[in-house]
Write an enzyme that holds these catalytic residues in place. Structure first.
Site, mmCIF file in Angstrom:
data_model
loop_
_atom_site.group_PDB
_atom_site.id
_atom_site.type_symbol
_atom_site.label_atom_id
_atom_site.label_comp_id
_atom_site.label_asym_id
_atom_site.label_seq_id
_atom_site.Cartn_x
_atom_site.Cartn_y
_atom_site.Cartn_z
ATOM 1 N N ASP A 151 0.836 -1.208 0.000
ATOM 2 C CA ASP A 151 0.000 0.000 0.000
ATOM 3 C C ASP A 151 0.870 1.257 0.000
ATOM 4 O O ASP A 151 1.221 1.775 1.042
ATOM 5 C CB ASP A 151 -0.905 -0.059 1.245
ATOM 6 C CG ASP A 151 -1.706 1.214 1.431
ATOM 7 O OD1 ASP A 151 -1.887 1.955 0.442
ATOM 8 O OD2 ASP A 151 -2.165 1.442 2.566
ATOM 9 N N ASP A 193 -1.476 -0.842 -4.176
ATOM 10 C CA ASP A 193 -1.472 0.007 -5.366
ATOM 11 C C ASP A 193 -0.140 -0.085 -6.108
ATOM 12 O O ASP A 193 0.802 -0.757 -5.662
ATOM 13 C CB ASP A 193 -1.778 1.464 -4.975
ATOM 14 C CG ASP A 193 -0.939 1.892 -3.782
ATOM 15 O OD1 ASP A 193 0.275 1.634 -3.810
ATOM 16 O OD2 ASP A 193 -1.495 2.459 -2.814
ATOM 17 N N ASP A 250 -7.595 -13.929 -19.219
ATOM 18 C CA ASP A 250 -8.511 -14.452 -18.217
ATOM 19 C C ASP A 250 -9.583 -15.315 -18.890
ATOM 20 O O ASP A 250 -10.118 -14.935 -19.940
ATOM 21 C CB ASP A 250 -9.173 -13.260 -17.504
ATOM 22 C CG ASP A 250 -10.110 -13.694 -16.401
ATOM 23 O OD1 ASP A 250 -9.624 -14.250 -15.406
ATOM 24 O OD2 ASP A 250 -11.330 -13.469 -16.540
ATOM 25 N N GLU A 260 -5.500 -18.690 -19.410
ATOM 26 C CA GLU A 260 -6.066 -19.505 -18.334
ATOM 27 C C GLU A 260 -6.974 -20.553 -18.975
ATOM 28 O O GLU A 260 -8.158 -20.344 -19.164
ATOM 29 C CB GLU A 260 -6.866 -18.608 -17.386
ATOM 30 C CG GLU A 260 -7.384 -19.369 -16.187
ATOM 31 C CD GLU A 260 -8.487 -18.621 -15.449
ATOM 32 O OE1 GLU A 260 -8.662 -18.865 -14.255
ATOM 33 O OE2 GLU A 260 -9.200 -17.802 -16.070
ATOM 34 N N HIS A 265 -4.919 -16.644 -7.120
ATOM 35 C CA HIS A 265 -5.869 -15.880 -6.313
ATOM 36 C C HIS A 265 -7.247 -16.526 -6.230
ATOM 37 O O HIS A 265 -8.142 -15.979 -5.597
ATOM 38 C CB HIS A 265 -5.992 -14.474 -6.919
ATOM 39 C CG HIS A 265 -6.506 -14.532 -8.333
ATOM 40 N ND1 HIS A 265 -5.772 -15.060 -9.378
ATOM 41 C CD2 HIS A 265 -7.689 -14.173 -8.871
ATOM 42 C CE1 HIS A 265 -6.473 -15.010 -10.479
ATOM 43 N NE2 HIS A 265 -7.646 -14.475 -10.211
ATOM 44 N N ASP A 266 -7.449 -17.647 -6.920
ATOM 45 C CA ASP A 266 -8.775 -18.275 -6.949
ATOM 46 C C ASP A 266 -8.886 -19.522 -6.081
ATOM 47 O O ASP A 266 -9.986 -20.039 -5.903
ATOM 48 C CB ASP A 266 -9.126 -18.691 -8.395
ATOM 49 C CG ASP A 266 -9.413 -17.498 -9.282
ATOM 50 O OD1 ASP A 266 -9.897 -16.475 -8.767
ATOM 51 O OD2 ASP A 266 -9.147 -17.587 -10.493
HETATM 52 C C1 BGC Z 1 -10.230 -15.247 -12.610
HETATM 53 C C2 BGC Z 1 -11.144 -15.067 -11.446
HETATM 54 C C3 BGC Z 1 -12.337 -14.259 -11.921
HETATM 55 C C4 BGC Z 1 -12.988 -14.888 -13.145
HETATM 56 C C5 BGC Z 1 -13.892 -13.932 -13.825
HETATM 57 C C6 BGC Z 1 -11.078 -16.120 -13.498
HETATM 58 O O1 BGC Z 1 -10.691 -17.132 -14.054
HETATM 59 O O2 BGC Z 1 -9.012 -15.860 -12.289
HETATM 60 O O3 BGC Z 1 -10.536 -14.437 -10.363
HETATM 61 O O4 BGC Z 1 -13.271 -14.174 -10.894
HETATM 62 O O5 BGC Z 1 -12.026 -15.268 -14.098
HETATM 63 O O6 BGC Z 1 -13.159 -12.939 -14.456
#
Ligand code: BGC
Length: 559
Positions: free
Chosen positions: A26, A34, A213, A275, A338-339
């Site tokens: 931060d 940030d 993504d 991804e 992060h998921d």
């Molecule tokens: C991201 C998630 C996100 C989702 C929608 C994913 O695969 O890694 O964090 O919530 O896509 O964008």
């Protein structure tokens, strides 16, 4: 199979580090992470000195989304693709980050969230206002057939139906994720052109690549046919109970990715990472490299996160990758993001070993010595675990919603808590200021933080630092062939990484058991320790000796 070092790209040899900007550092001291915070922490990531006593030594940063967003899905819902969210700073801050990162040899990869926008994006505001507007066909609008409540049975990955009614159009729009994240209509050439323009905007600014993504769901069936329900599945409101024939992994998605790749090819040396989250079916993921290698540079597959901490299982996943990925393509592995819960939280319960430090070092070794590009998730290098004690009123993950049948939605916040920098106020998240962070810091921060870990030669962090350096100095580890020496792994793994001029042996004992030899097939050669949990670097090792409990050793064949 084995390529000459000169022709390898940075995204093949390098180590990529994912930052979740909301909780990394931060800089402007308002409790939310940030860009200025990240700039101040760049030296920790890589200060440009190969012998640095404090920096980790990564090669690239992947930033979770930093564009303007109402933050329903914490940035994965974008309202302006060409600006930085004020939460994170400004375009000037971004340019400074890019420049300072490049000075240190760090590349910057942006998260490109283009399956959907935020429902606050001007495109959606316009599209949803009427049937007659220039953007009327930019999203997936449908009217149910007479007598039907919904256009079809497509579900949202986050729970419940994927269709949301819009009064102004008296129609439904489709959202793979939250209802605030309407899916774009990728069949519309204007949508594609607008997105490619955004991609060029960031490439012109100097970014080194993108993480696409949800890159396997761009295209949807133009006839909006129902997905078949899986055999014996009863809950029709659950995304995972369907075969996603018509809303995921459609052939058209490959054409889109080829087009995106062609845009990147207009520039030098940029990387496209996707991804490819396709029901854990490796084959479907690896074909995203493209039959002619004209799609993704790296397809993020989910082998390690979905595996238990068990050598037989993990080795099978590596072998599947080695067999499936074409020689001209390149594997990519990760443990955390992060998921999902962090690997030490996932694996501690299912492991033969209750010592999380031993798991952390063994897992780090696996990730950084298997053939392919490793993705690290911030804090993993410290041994951070999920914070499962976040009071409900402090949870921030508002996107994952409850389906009609599931009682508790899984918040992903546990794995997103602030980076633990020091033992001071809130783990140093706001650089010494006592400001409550966006998510509560894990209670273990007084013992587990960067400052303390750097002072302990045996810490997980120092192990990672040494591992990254060993990898950087070893061509065998960066691009050598992978070959297992244990064909039916039970509680240990031993494998070789080989080039014409270097052979490295990696041995990992997952258990207290010690009956495993490093190898019985190779003798008469001497092996030098590059890195080990049990032996000093430089020591000569006899392969015929048994591995010690939880030993991790990386050995180089002496010349
Ligand atoms: C991201 C998630 C996100 C989702 C929608 C994913 O695969 O890694 O964090 O919530 O896509 O964008």
């Amino acid at each position: 199979m084995v390529k000459p070092s000169q022709s390898l790209k940075w995204w093949q040899e390098g180590v990529i580090y994912q930052i979740y900007p909301l909780t990394y550092a931060d800089g402007n001291q308002d409790g939310t992470g940030d860009l200025r915070g990240i700039i101040r922490r760049l030296d920790y990531l890589n200060d440009g000195d190969p012998d640095s006593a404090t920096s980790l030594g990564i090669d690239a940063i992947w930033l979770s989304p930093i564009n303007t967003s109402p933050m329903v899905d914490n940035g994965y819902d974008i309202a302006d693709y060409k600006d930085i969210c004020p939460t994170f700073g400004s375009l000037e801050d971004f340019d400074e980050l890019l420049e300072k990162a490049h000075q240190r040899g760090i590349r910057i990869i942006l998260d490109l969230v283009i399956n959907h926008t935020s429902n606050q994006h001007p495109w959606f505001l316009e599209s949803s206002a009427s049937h007659e507007n220039p953007k009327a066909d930019w999203y997936l609008w449908q009217t149910p057939f007479a007598g039907q409540k919904l256009p079809n049975n497509w579900q949202s990955y986050f729970g419940g139906t994927g269709w949301k009614y819009c009064e102004a159009r008296d129609q439904f729009y489709f959202h793979t994720f939250n209802e605030n994240q309407p899916d774009l209509n990728w069949h519309n050439p204007d949508v594609r052109a607008a997105i490619y323009d955004i991609i060029r905007f960031w490439l012109d600014r100097g970014v080194d690549g993108f993480r696409l993504d949800a890159s396997s769901v761009y295209s949807k069936d133009p006839y909006f046919r129902d997905n078949p329900l899986k055999y014996e599945a009863t809950d029709r409101n659950n995304y995972n109970n369907y075969h996603h024939l018509y809303d995921k992994n459609l052939p058209e998605t490959h054409r889109i990715i080829r087009e995106i790749r062609a845009v990147l090819e207009e520039y030098d040396d940029r990387a496209l990472i996707g991804e490819t989250f396709i029901d854990n079916r490796l084959y479907d993921s690896v074909i995203f490299h493209g039959v002619d290698q004209d799609e993704l540079h790296l397809a993020i597959t989910f082998e390690f996160p979905f595996s238990p901490w068990y050598p037989g299982y993990l080795q099978r996943e590596i072998e599947k990758n080695e067999i499936t990925i074409q020689p001209s393509a390149w594997p990519c592995y990760f443990l955390d993001n992060h998921d999902i819960p962090r690997h030490l939280s996932r694996w501690i319960d299912c492991s033969l070993c209750v010592d999380s430090e031993a798991i952390a070092k063994a897992a780090a070794t696996l990730l950084l010595t298997v053939r392919g590009t490793p993705l690290l998730y911030y804090g993993q290098e410290l041994g951070m675990v999920d914070n499962t004690d976040i009071p409900e009123e402090k949870l921030q993950d508002r996107a994952v919603v409850q389906s009609e049948t599931e009682e508790t939605p899984d918040s992903r916040d546990g794995a997103r808590t602030p980076m633990q920098w020091d033992g001071g106020s809130h783990a140093g998240f706001s650089f010494g200021q006592d400001i409550e962070p966006w998510l509560p810091v894990h209670a273990n921060y007084p013992e587990l933080n960067v400052q303390t870990a750097l002072q302990n030669p045996d810490s997980i962090l120092n192990f990672y630092r040494r591992l990254l350096r060993v990898r950087k100095q070893s061509e065998a580890l960066r691009w050598g062939k992978w070959r297992t020496l244990v064909h039916y792994p039970h509680e240990h793994m031993v494998y070789l990484r080989e080039t014409k001029t270097e052979t490295v042996l990696v041995a990992i004992n997952f258990s207290y058991e010690q009956p495993f030899k490093r190898d019985v097939t190779i003798d008469g050669e001497s092996w030098t320790v590059l890195l080990s949990t049990h032996y000093e670097a430089g020591k000569l090792i006899d392969l015929a000796d048994n591995l010690q409990a939880f030993e991790v050793s990386i050995l180089q064949k002496s010349r």
